[in-house]
Enzyme design. Structure first.
Site, mmCIF file in Angstrom:
data_model
loop_
_atom_site.group_PDB
_atom_site.id
_atom_site.type_symbol
_atom_site.label_atom_id
_atom_site.label_comp_id
_atom_site.label_asym_id
_atom_site.label_seq_id
_atom_site.Cartn_x
_atom_site.Cartn_y
_atom_site.Cartn_z
ATOM 1 N N GLU A 61 0.756 -1.339 -0.069
ATOM 2 C CA GLU A 61 0.031 -0.105 0.197
ATOM 3 C C GLU A 61 0.802 1.296 0.081
ATOM 4 O O GLU A 61 1.828 1.461 0.736
ATOM 5 C CB GLU A 61 -0.909 0.021 1.211
ATOM 6 C CG GLU A 61 -1.837 1.296 1.322
ATOM 7 C CD GLU A 61 -2.598 1.297 2.453
ATOM 8 O OE1 GLU A 61 -3.727 0.708 2.618
ATOM 9 O OE2 GLU A 61 -2.208 2.181 3.490
ATOM 10 N N ALA A 91 -8.495 11.885 2.772
ATOM 11 C CA ALA A 91 -9.699 12.095 3.568
ATOM 12 C C ALA A 91 -10.629 12.856 2.864
ATOM 13 O O ALA A 91 -10.184 13.852 2.214
ATOM 14 C CB ALA A 91 -9.175 12.903 4.946
ATOM 15 N N HIS A 111 -8.382 2.932 -3.983
ATOM 16 C CA HIS A 111 -9.196 2.869 -2.781
ATOM 17 C C HIS A 111 -10.344 3.755 -3.201
ATOM 18 O O HIS A 111 -10.061 4.937 -3.594
ATOM 19 C CB HIS A 111 -8.400 3.684 -1.444
ATOM 20 C CG HIS A 111 -7.350 2.627 -0.891
ATOM 21 N ND1 HIS A 111 -7.236 2.528 0.425
ATOM 22 C CD2 HIS A 111 -6.458 1.679 -1.596
ATOM 23 C CE1 HIS A 111 -6.318 1.448 0.689
ATOM 24 N NE2 HIS A 111 -5.684 1.181 -0.413
#
Length: 287
Positions: free
Chosen positions: A16, A50, A77
């Site tokens: 990741e 975010a 993601h």
């Protein structure tokens, strides 16, 4: 390629990475990818910033470049809590045009700076929506120690079963530092009829600040052995780094011996650590 197919023929190793912060040069992430390419991971996942942050806009480009420029499989993601159905449809179309076949479908963390949208309350809602609107391999997150918002371990595993029933093809765990949590979780999942591949998420901890952040954000339990090592070396950065790598390697060796489907390494954009760990475990991956 849909990454769920890989588990049929091998034990998977994936990484990741996260998009560069606004203050970082974009070249940093591509230097990281170039160095990770030398390991030839089965796929690299790219996090999404975010809700609404600048880093989120880079996820698609980086995931696309990993696949189309570097020749590695990528996973994008996609957290849904701050997105509308229309926004997700647009992103799915963008993913398809970029050749991205794999999506890590997440609810995402609640961010008080943004007004929550009401289209997707849970990750399972997003998974169902993706399943209905595209031909993607869908990956979901799981929590060996239980999600902190679940009232019980049983409730948590039921929620995970909903994700799989909705269309999740494989799972990646949140980081953990005690393998016994993973083994107990894997047993609960099997009993619940969850039979998709489960990758163990491992994060090498290399500095004290990282430990403090982990405690505050993911609430993972820190075993006495881990705390002893970290306390012993916290004032020696090089020794701390090596101890963190050694602890992660020890976890991975045990997981492989116990038949784990795959290892997902949270690299923190540090290819040196990824290389060190790979050098220690690569022969075990094919054993």
């Amino acid at each position: 390629m849909k990454t769920c197919e890989l588990f049929k023929v091998k034990r998977v190793l994936s990484f990741e990475i996260f998009p560069p912060k606004r203050t970082d040069s974009v070249n940093i992430i591509y230097d990281t990818i170039e160095k990770l390419k030398g390991i030839n991971p089965d796929f690299i996942s790219v996090t999404y910033g975010a809700g609404g942050s600048e880093s989120s806009s880079n996820t698609l480009k980086i995931a696309s470049d990993i696949k189309n420029k570097y020749g590695l499989e990528s996973v994008a993601h996609l957290p849904c809590i701050n997105l509308t159905k229309g926004e997700v449809l647009k992103m799915l179309d963008d993913f398809k045009k970029a050749g991205i076949e794999n999506i890590l479908a997440l609810r995402g963390d609640v961010n008080t700076r943004f007004i929550l949208k009401n289209d997707f309350k849970y990750a399972s809602d997003l998974i169902s929506f993706i399943k209905e609107n595209g031909d993607f391999n869908i990956i979901a997150a799981c929590y060996p120690e239980g999600h902190f918002e679940s009232s019980t371990i049983i409730e948590d595993i039921r929620n995970l079963k909903r994700k799989v029933d909705a269309g999740a093809n494989q799972l990646i765990t949140q980081l953990f530092f005690d393998n016994n949590y993973f083994y107990s979780f894997r047993e609960r999942a099997a009993i619940a009829g969850i039979n998709v591949p489960i990758e163990a998420g491992i994060m090498p901890v290399v500095n004290k600040k990282q430990i403090e952040r982990l405690i505050s954000l993911c609430r993972a339990n820190l075993p006495k052995k881990f705390l002893t090592i970290m306390t012993r070396y916290e004032n020696n950065p090089e020794a701390m780094r090596d101890a963190g790598i050694a602890y992660a390697v020890d976890q991975i060796v045990d997981l492989i011996a116990q038949g784990v489907d795959g290892i997902h390494l949270y690299t923190m954009n540090n290819p040196y650590i990824a290389h060190r760990i790979y050098e220690a475990i690569n022969t075990l991956l094919v054993a």
